[in-house]
Motif scaffolding. Structure first.
Motif, PDB file in Angstrom:
ATOM      1  N   TYR A  76     -15.601  20.905 -10.701  1.00 24.30           N
ATOM      2  CA  TYR A  76     -15.661  21.770  -9.524  1.00 24.30           C
ATOM      3  C   TYR A  76     -16.953  22.591  -9.437  1.00 24.30           C
ATOM      4  O   TYR A  76     -17.293  23.094  -8.374  1.00 24.30           O
ATOM      5  CB  TYR A  76     -14.461  22.719  -9.514  1.00 24.30           C
ATOM      6  CG  TYR A  76     -13.160  22.036  -9.145  1.00 24.30           C
ATOM      7  CD1 TYR A  76     -12.767  21.890  -7.819  1.00 24.30           C
ATOM      8  CD2 TYR A  76     -12.322  21.514 -10.140  1.00 24.30           C
ATOM      9  CE1 TYR A  76     -11.570  21.266  -7.484  1.00 24.30           C
ATOM     10  CE2 TYR A  76     -11.125  20.885  -9.822  1.00 24.30           C
ATOM     11  CZ  TYR A  76     -10.761  20.762  -8.487  1.00 24.30           C
ATOM     12  OH  TYR A  76      -9.578  20.141  -8.156  1.00 24.30           O
ATOM     13  N   LYS A  77     -17.650  22.758 -10.588  1.00 25.93           N
ATOM     14  CA  LYS A  77     -18.873  23.561 -10.646  1.00 25.93           C
ATOM     15  C   LYS A  77     -18.671  24.909  -9.927  1.00 25.93           C
ATOM     16  O   LYS A  77     -19.384  25.248  -8.979  1.00 25.93           O
ATOM     17  CB  LYS A  77     -20.049  22.799 -10.040  1.00 25.93           C
ATOM     18  CG  LYS A  77     -20.365  21.528 -10.822  1.00 25.93           C
ATOM     19  CD  LYS A  77     -21.512  20.763 -10.237  1.00 25.93           C
ATOM     20  CE  LYS A  77     -21.932  19.607 -11.128  1.00 25.93           C
ATOM     21  NZ  LYS A  77     -20.823  18.763 -11.616  1.00 25.93           N
ATOM     22  N   PRO A  78     -17.692  25.684 -10.389  1.00 23.59           N
ATOM     23  CA  PRO A  78     -17.334  26.927  -9.695  1.00 23.59           C
ATOM     24  C   PRO A  78     -18.320  28.052  -9.967  1.00 23.59           C
ATOM     25  O   PRO A  78     -19.058  28.032 -10.959  1.00 23.59           O
ATOM     26  CB  PRO A  78     -15.965  27.263 -10.289  1.00 23.59           C
ATOM     27  CG  PRO A  78     -16.058  26.728 -11.690  1.00 23.59           C
ATOM     28  CD  PRO A  78     -16.876  25.471 -11.589  1.00 23.59           C
ATOM     29  N   GLY A 315     -11.092  25.454  -7.935  1.00 22.50           N
ATOM     30  CA  GLY A 315     -11.775  25.286  -6.665  1.00 22.50           C
ATOM     31  C   GLY A 315     -13.250  25.606  -6.827  1.00 22.50           C
ATOM     32  O   GLY A 315     -13.719  25.911  -7.930  1.00 22.50           O
ATOM     33  N   ALA A 316     -13.995  25.547  -5.734  1.00 19.69           N
ATOM     34  CA  ALA A 316     -15.442  25.785  -5.793  1.00 19.69           C
ATOM     35  C   ALA A 316     -15.763  27.231  -6.162  1.00 19.69           C
ATOM     36  O   ALA A 316     -16.800  27.504  -6.772  1.00 19.69           O
ATOM     37  CB  ALA A 316     -16.083  25.435  -4.451  1.00 19.69           C
ATOM     38  N   LYS A 317     -14.868  28.163  -5.794  1.00 18.23           N
ATOM     39  CA  LYS A 317     -15.127  29.579  -6.101  1.00 18.23           C
ATOM     40  C   LYS A 317     -14.818  29.908  -7.555  1.00 18.23           C
ATOM     41  O   LYS A 317     -15.544  30.669  -8.197  1.00 18.23           O
ATOM     42  CB  LYS A 317     -14.294  30.480  -5.192  1.00 18.23           C
ATOM     43  CG  LYS A 317     -14.772  30.527  -3.754  1.00 18.23           C
ATOM     44  CD  LYS A 317     -13.963  31.542  -2.961  1.00 18.23           C
ATOM     45  CE  LYS A 317     -14.458  31.614  -1.511  1.00 18.23           C
ATOM     46  NZ  LYS A 317     -13.651  32.588  -0.722  1.00 18.23           N
ATOM     47  N   SER A 361     -10.863  12.793  -8.198  1.00 18.28           N
ATOM     48  CA  SER A 361     -11.007  13.843  -7.192  1.00 18.28           C
ATOM     49  C   SER A 361      -9.644  14.159  -6.581  1.00 18.28           C
ATOM     50  O   SER A 361      -8.699  13.362  -6.696  1.00 18.28           O
ATOM     51  CB  SER A 361     -11.968  13.418  -6.077  1.00 18.28           C
ATOM     52  OG  SER A 361     -11.371  12.410  -5.271  1.00 18.28           O
TER      53      SER A 361
END
Length: 397
Positions: A76-78, A315-317, A361
């Motif tokens: 996700y690289k959050p 998630g992304a965040k 994914s």
């Protein structure tokens, strides 16, 4: 008429019903407790060569290693990454007679009462420059001293309760109100537990009913806490994976507390690694020595012995691991995040870590029909990746 469906009673766990549980580092003076604590938490507390060097317990949190968390962060690289944590407390050394107030015993035993599990550090190395409070290094004797002091303190606490309540219970006789019956049941349970402990056994090794466990949990008994034994060996012994004291320690555990885990480690070796600030350099140093740090295994074992596990929101965040007790329902898990989400929870979208990793994914997982919908009373499982849907429109991902 068809027979009634039989439902099994959910087993009540010994210990506080909380997600914020702590492990205390316990042992005799000068066995390496504070050196262990300093290294595992990258803290700095005194670690001098004299008894009672540590007086006030020192508390710190350590991240729980988890490859699943690392993979989710890569996926996700959050912007924010929050792993699960284990809280560890360094408690000063106990000595023989601590239960009767020897040394600073009563204060230290109170500190143990405030934690939920125990890392019992036992000395398994000889060093003329590090004094032993009992003279010679004899791990079986040292283990017995700590075991006896905890047991004697529990016996004294239980006897105090019995002495304070016995006359009132006798006055009630065979009758009485519902409240009286409850008090008598509690008294009988305390007497049963006292007799068990006085016979030389730990509370945690007994077979107790749910009602008995609820009463035991109200007493905060020292021998009810789960224990992991940590044998502190010399750096030389740790690297060559040989130590003359380990068979003695294992034999004592098997005879006195069968099933408990024993993990050898070297406080000296771990201190050397911890002094290397750069993680890559630290890993390289361990690789060159040919022996990894014992800390990941110790942390995971301590976390597990408290019946803790974690689920993820991703998630992304943010990717975050949330700690909860094993067997928790979805509402209990959601309460970790926010009471409002738990109170109005409708359903939970659940992705299994293995499925997400296999499909690659969220979209691919959903296309494969592997997104699970769970109700609020479903049991959350270790490693679940969840999205809580609530009636107030609040959710956490």
């Amino acid at each position: 008429m068809p027979p009634k469906k039989q439902t099994s009673e959910e087993k009540v766990l010994l210990g506080r019903p909380s997600n914020n549980l702590k492990i205390g580092v316990v042992g005799l003076p000068n066995v390496g407790k504070s050196t262990f604590f300093n290294a595992i938490t990258s803290s700095t507390v005194p670690a001098e060569n004299y008894p009672f060097c540590t007086i006030d317990p020192t508390e710190s949190r350590v991240a729980v290693p988890d490859d699943r968390f690392d993979w989710l962060c890569e996926q996700y690289k959050p912007g924010s990454r929050i792993p699960a944590h284990l809280t560890i407390i360094d408690i000063a050394g106990l000595v023989k007679g601590a239960s009767a107030g020897a040394g600073l015993g009563n204060a230290f035993l109170s500190n143990i009462s405030a934690v939920d599990g125990i890392f019992h550090v036992v000395r398994a190395f000889t060093d003329p420059d590090v004094v032993h409070v009992e003279g010679e290094v004899e791990p079986a004797r040292d283990l017995e001293i700590i075991h006896n002091e905890l047991r004697l303190k529990d016996t004294a606490m239980l006897n105090k309760y019995i002495e304070a309540n016995q006359r009132n219970i006798e006055r009630m006789g065979g009758g009485g109100s519902v409240d009286d019956k409850k008090k008598k049941d509690e008294f009988q349970t305390i007497v049963k537990v006292r007799d068990w402990v006085a016979s030389g056994k730990d509370v945690r090794k007994g077979e107790w009913t749910n009602k008995e466990i609820e009463i035991i949990n109200g007493q905060y008994l020292l021998t009810a806490k789960p224990v992991t034994y940590l044998a502190n060996v010399s750096e030389r012994d740790y690297l060559r994976k040989k130590n003359k004291f380990l068979p003695v320690i294992k034999k004592w555990i098997d005879e006195n507390n069968p099933g408990d885990k024993l993990i050898p480690f070297s406080a000296a070796y771990e201190s050397e690694l911890a002094a290397i600030e750069d993680t890559a350099e630290r890993n390289k140093a361990a690789e060159e020595k040919g022996v990894p740090s014992a800390f990941p295994k110790i942390i995971i074992t301590g976390y597990d012995q408290l019946n803790l596990m974690h689920f993820f929101t991703a998630g992304a965040k943010e990717v975050r691991a949330w700690t909860c007790r094993r067997g928790a329902k979805m509402t209990d898990a959601a309460r970790n995040i926010h009471n409002d989400i738990a109170n109005s929870l409708i359903q939970v979208d659940v992705m299994k870590y293995e499925d997400l990793k296999e499909t690659g994914s969220e979209n691919a997982l959903k296309a494969a029909g592997k997104l699970h919908i769970r109700g609020k009373d479903a049991i959350i499982e270790d490693g679940d990746i969840v999205y809580f849907r609530s009636g107030e429109g609040r959710a956490k991902k």
